[in-house]
Design a protein around this motif. Structure first.
Motif, PDB file in Angstrom:
ATOM      1  N   GLU A   1      -1.322   1.453   8.156  1.00  0.00           N
ATOM      2  CA  GLU A   1      -0.165   1.717   7.287  1.00  0.00           C
ATOM      3  C   GLU A   1       0.766   2.749   7.905  1.00  0.00           C
ATOM      4  OE1 GLU A   1      -3.043  -0.384   4.889  1.00  0.00           O
ATOM      5  OE2 GLU A   1      -3.267   1.388   6.156  1.00  0.00           O
ATOM      6  N   ALA A   2       0.199   3.819   8.449  1.00  0.00           N
ATOM      7  CA  ALA A   2       1.022   4.858   9.078  1.00  0.00           C
ATOM      8  C   ALA A   2       1.697   4.320  10.335  1.00  0.00           C
ATOM      9  CB  ALA A   2       0.157   6.075   9.420  1.00  0.00           C
TER      10      ALA A   2
ATOM     11  N   SER B   1      -8.481  -1.228   3.616  1.00  0.00           N
ATOM     12  CA  SER B   1      -7.239  -1.391   2.860  1.00  0.00           C
ATOM     13  C   SER B   1      -6.922  -2.869   2.652  1.00  0.00           C
ATOM     14  CB  SER B   1      -6.084  -0.730   3.610  1.00  0.00           C
ATOM     15  OG  SER B   1      -4.838  -1.113   3.058  1.00  0.00           O
ATOM     16  N   PRO B   2      -6.377  -3.228   1.485  1.00  0.00           N
ATOM     17  CA  PRO B   2      -6.052  -4.631   1.205  1.00  0.00           C
ATOM     18  C   PRO B   2      -4.654  -5.051   1.638  1.00  0.00           C
ATOM     19  CG  PRO B   2      -5.695  -3.335  -0.765  1.00  0.00           C
ATOM     20  CD  PRO B   2      -6.210  -2.377   0.286  1.00  0.00           C
ATOM     21  N   TYR B   3      -3.827  -4.089   2.104  1.00  0.00           N
ATOM     22  CA  TYR B   3      -2.418  -4.396   2.359  1.00  0.00           C
ATOM     23  C   TYR B   3      -2.238  -5.334   3.548  1.00  0.00           C
ATOM     24  CZ  TYR B   3      -1.261  -0.599  -0.860  1.00  0.00           C
ATOM     25  OH  TYR B   3      -1.140   0.196  -1.965  1.00  0.00           O
ATOM     26  N   THR B   4      -1.192  -6.153   3.470  1.00  0.00           N
ATOM     27  CA  THR B   4      -0.881  -7.092   4.541  1.00  0.00           C
ATOM     28  C   THR B   4       0.471  -6.743   5.162  1.00  0.00           C
ATOM     29  OG1 THR B   4       0.217  -8.660   3.033  1.00  0.00           O
ATOM     30  CG2 THR B   4      -2.157  -8.917   3.381  1.00  0.00           C
ATOM     31  N   PHE B   5       0.623  -7.117   6.431  1.00  0.00           N
ATOM     32  CA  PHE B   5       1.866  -6.905   7.179  1.00  0.00           C
ATOM     33  C   PHE B   5       2.186  -8.192   7.952  1.00  0.00           C
ATOM     34  CE2 PHE B   5       0.055  -2.733   6.527  1.00  0.00           C
ATOM     35  CZ  PHE B   5       1.153  -1.927   6.229  1.00  0.00           C
ATOM     36  N   LYS B   6       2.398  -9.276   7.224  1.00  0.00           N
ATOM     37  CA  LYS B   6       2.667 -10.556   7.860  1.00  0.00           C
ATOM     38  C   LYS B   6       4.058 -10.556   8.485  1.00  0.00           C
ATOM     39  CE  LYS B   6      -0.370 -13.068   4.681  1.00  0.00           C
ATOM     40  NZ  LYS B   6      -0.438 -14.121   3.633  1.00  0.00           N
ATOM     41  N   SER B   7       4.171 -11.222   9.622  1.00  0.00           N
ATOM     42  CA  SER B   7       5.428 -11.223  10.357  1.00  0.00           C
ATOM     43  C   SER B   7       6.582 -11.763   9.531  1.00  0.00           C
ATOM     44  CB  SER B   7       5.278 -12.046  11.637  1.00  0.00           C
ATOM     45  OG  SER B   7       6.491 -12.079  12.355  1.00  0.00           O
ATOM     46  N   ASP B   8       6.309 -12.754   8.689  1.00  0.00           N
ATOM     47  CA  ASP B   8       7.368 -13.325   7.859  1.00  0.00           C
ATOM     48  C   ASP B   8       7.343 -12.773   6.439  1.00  0.00           C
ATOM     49  OD1 ASP B   8       4.988 -14.479   7.114  1.00  0.00           O
ATOM     50  OD2 ASP B   8       5.768 -16.528   6.988  1.00  0.00           O
ATOM     51  N   GLY B   9       6.562 -11.713   6.228  1.00  0.00           N
ATOM     52  CA  GLY B   9       6.488 -11.088   4.916  1.00  0.00           C
ATOM     53  C   GLY B   9       7.653 -10.145   4.678  1.00  0.00           C
TER      54      GLY B   9
ATOM     55  N   PHE C   1      -0.767   4.706   0.652  1.00  0.00           N
ATOM     56  CA  PHE C   1      -1.508   4.100  -0.460  1.00  0.00           C
ATOM     57  C   PHE C   1      -0.989   4.586  -1.810  1.00  0.00           C
ATOM     58  CE2 PHE C   1      -4.162   4.903   3.265  1.00  0.00           C
ATOM     59  CZ  PHE C   1      -4.540   3.607   3.606  1.00  0.00           C
ATOM     60  N   ALA C   2       0.300   4.543  -1.994  1.00  0.00           N
ATOM     61  CA  ALA C   2       0.939   5.151  -3.173  1.00  0.00           C
ATOM     62  C   ALA C   2       0.336   4.666  -4.489  1.00  0.00           C
ATOM     63  CB  ALA C   2       2.436   4.864  -3.152  1.00  0.00           C
ATOM     64  N   ASN C   3      -0.117   5.651  -5.283  1.00  0.00           N
ATOM     65  CA  ASN C   3      -0.616   5.441  -6.649  1.00  0.00           C
ATOM     66  C   ASN C   3      -1.885   4.588  -6.734  1.00  0.00           C
ATOM     67  OD1 ASN C   3       1.453   7.023  -7.582  1.00  0.00           O
ATOM     68  ND2 ASN C   3       2.393   5.478  -8.875  1.00  0.00           N
TER      69      ASN C   3
ATOM     70  N   TYR D   1      -4.110  10.561  -2.183  1.00  0.00           N
ATOM     71  CA  TYR D   1      -4.557  11.945  -2.402  1.00  0.00           C
ATOM     72  C   TYR D   1      -3.752  12.610  -3.502  1.00  0.00           C
ATOM     73  CZ  TYR D   1      -5.050  16.966  -1.596  1.00  0.00           C
ATOM     74  OH  TYR D   1      -5.246  18.307  -1.766  1.00  0.00           O
ATOM     75  N   GLU D   2      -2.456  12.342  -3.547  1.00  0.00           N
ATOM     76  CA  GLU D   2      -1.609  13.026  -4.519  1.00  0.00           C
ATOM     77  C   GLU D   2      -1.853  12.553  -5.947  1.00  0.00           C
ATOM     78  OE1 GLU D   2       2.484  13.250  -3.339  1.00  0.00           O
ATOM     79  OE2 GLU D   2       1.976  14.074  -1.376  1.00  0.00           O
ATOM     80  N   LEU D   3      -2.533  11.419  -6.110  1.00  0.00           N
ATOM     81  CA  LEU D   3      -2.934  10.991  -7.435  1.00  0.00           C
ATOM     82  C   LEU D   3      -4.228  11.689  -7.841  1.00  0.00           C
ATOM     83  CD1 LEU D   3      -1.848   8.880  -9.526  1.00  0.00           C
ATOM     84  CD2 LEU D   3      -3.614   7.335  -8.672  1.00  0.00           C
ATOM     85  N   SER D   4      -5.137  11.818  -6.880  1.00  0.00           N
ATOM     86  CA  SER D   4      -6.457  12.384  -7.182  1.00  0.00           C
ATOM     87  C   SER D   4      -6.464  13.906  -7.197  1.00  0.00           C
ATOM     88  CB  SER D   4      -7.486  11.889  -6.167  1.00  0.00           C
ATOM     89  OG  SER D   4      -7.177  12.350  -4.857  1.00  0.00           O
ATOM     90  N   SER D   5      -5.548  14.539  -6.443  1.00  0.00           N
ATOM     91  CA  SER D   5      -5.622  15.995  -6.291  1.00  0.00           C
ATOM     92  C   SER D   5      -5.355  16.743  -7.591  1.00  0.00           C
ATOM     93  CB  SER D   5      -4.632  16.465  -5.212  1.00  0.00           C
ATOM     94  OG  SER D   5      -3.294  16.179  -5.597  1.00  0.00           O
TER      95      SER D   5
END
Length: 437
Positions: free
Chosen positions: A86-87, A115-123, A222-224, A229-233
């Motif tokens: 992601e970074a 992580s479940p996120y995808t970064f498909k070329s046509d996404g 990983f927002a929200n 971390y900023e959700l759990s902290s």
């Protein structure tokens, strides 16, 4: 329809995740002490890739590249042993970084990403990123963020020294408010390669190095979600998740939140001293800046200790007030526990976790100091806030092309609506069952 699912983590228990695909519950998420160091160590444990760096389904050994990394060695040093997909995707607009990676390839990895996120070329995200990368070189740099950073820095120094010379409570309260704005403006700079401006963040008692992990890597990646971390902290005091809250979380904390804002900087300082004292984190030179401020105030005034504590509290109050209202907490916004959209394209999920405030986006000063143009900032954190307004048309057009009908509505919130929405989110205890398409 996406439903809440149960997965078994490697600690032997079941955990609920509204994002299908998280393989483990974050190690240490519910510990008593929660710091950026604890979060990245937990992620290192959960990703379980040894001393390598993971990008998508490949492992790389960047050891010999760390000191030559254009963004600075720290980014790679602190993320060694983790999945940085992601970074990597959000911090590199062009294909140059991918070309460099090939030199350090180790092997393919069969284990699925945590992580479940995808970064498909046509996404959505990859298409948007290519268009932004093409447009960005044509946008002139006007230096407005730097201008406001200079104004705030000198205003803080002036009010700080005047408060010490005259032992003025009113002046130190003002210095704290200016410091909060300066801190917010400095957020623009710690997302970039090493530069002296990012250290203005450390004047508040916070740490630019720690926030590069807790904010740039964790929150932006990983927002929200459970890995934010900023959700759990803030838990168990501030619990923004839409389920499992007790009456204290829902009805008492919102009333006393104003007082809780006052102690955020002191809390951070104490936690840092603990992890440094226990050898879990090294002392960095910029960590001493708040104590330099204390020494200066005690030199200038017999009331220096009181003035310094007021400075920290004033800065903490305004920083917490602006930060928690900035963009992420409203019942309309996705939070861990809500069902996500069908597509787990990273960019689309970012849109669901962020809102923009039209009144803040109308001023370059407010954009710089109150987290303006926040949707674009989340999608492309290394782009200077000075240039973000010029990219709006690309975001809107691409979102419409992908059928994201709510994109215009998501950019028409205002400060008051998100302020009220923050309290509504603290009270909300019923997850949404469906989000988007």
């Amino acid at each position: 329809m996406c439903q809440i699912i149960e997965k078994e983590d490697d600690h032997g228990g079941d955990f609920p995740s509204s994002l299908p695909g998280f393989q483990t519950y974050p190690s240490g998420r519910d510990g008593i002490l929660r710091t950026a160091t604890h979060w990245i160590n937990g992620k290192r444990h959960d990703d379980n890739i040894g001393d390598f760096w993971r990008v998508h389904d490949k492992l790389y050994d960047l050891t010999n590249f760390v000191q030559r990394h254009p963004g600075g060695a720290y980014w790679l040093e602190v993320t060694r042993g983790t999945d940085v997909t992601e970074a990597f995707e959000s911090h590199h607009l062009t294909d140059n970084a991918e070309m460099i990676l090939k030199k350090y390839f180790v092997r393919e990895i069969e284990e699925p990403r945590n992580s479940p996120y995808t970064f498909k070329s046509d996404g959505f995200y990859k298409v948007l990123k290519r268009r932004v990368a093409k447009e960005l070189p044509t946008i002139p740099y006007q230096g407005r963020t730097v201008k406001w950073h200079n104004v705030l820095l000198w205003s803080f120094f002036a009010s700080f020294f005047l408060s010490g010379l005259y032992s003025s409570t009113l002046m130190i309260v003002l210095a704290g408010a200016i410091l909060a704005l300066l801190t917010n403006c400095s957020h623009n700079f710690y997302h970039k390669s090493n530069n002296w401006r990012m250290y203005a963040w450390d004047l508040s008692g916070l740490s630019s190095a720690e926030w590069r992990v807790s904010h740039a890597v964790s929150h932006h990646g990983f927002a929200n979600t459970i890995y934010d971390y900023e959700l759990s902290s803030f838990e168990p005091i501030f619990d923004f998740k839409p389920k499992g809250k007790n009456k204290v979380n829902r009805f008492v904390v919102p009333i006393f939140s104003w007082f809780l804002f006052l102690g955020l900087n002191h809390k951070t300082l104490i936690e840092r001293m603990v992890v440094i004292a226990t050898g879990k984190q090294k002392l960095r030179p910029e960590n001493l800046l708040p104590f330099v401020e204390l020494a200066l105030l005690m030199f200038l005034s017999d009331d220096g200790w009181r003035l310094w504590n007021i400075l920290m509290c004033s800065s903490s109050f305004w920083f917490g007030f602006v930060g928690l209202i900035a963009a992420h907490h409203h019942p309309d916004i996705f939070h861990e526990g809500d069902a996500p959209r069908y597509s787990l394209d990273w960019g689309l999920c970012q849109l669901d976790a962020v809102r923009d405030r039209w009144d803040v986006n109308s001023s370059d000063f407010l954009i710089a100091t109150m987290y303006g143009e926040h949707t674009l900032h989340h999608l492309f954190p290394t782009i200077d806030h000075d240039k973000l307004p010029f990219l709006n048309h690309i975001l809107v057009d691409t979102a419409k092309e992908f059928g994201i009908k709510e994109i215009e509505a998501n950019r028409k919130y205002d400060f008051l609506k998100l302020w009220i929405g923050m309290y509504a989110q603290l009270i909300r205890n019923t997850p949404r069952t469906l989000k988007g398409q």
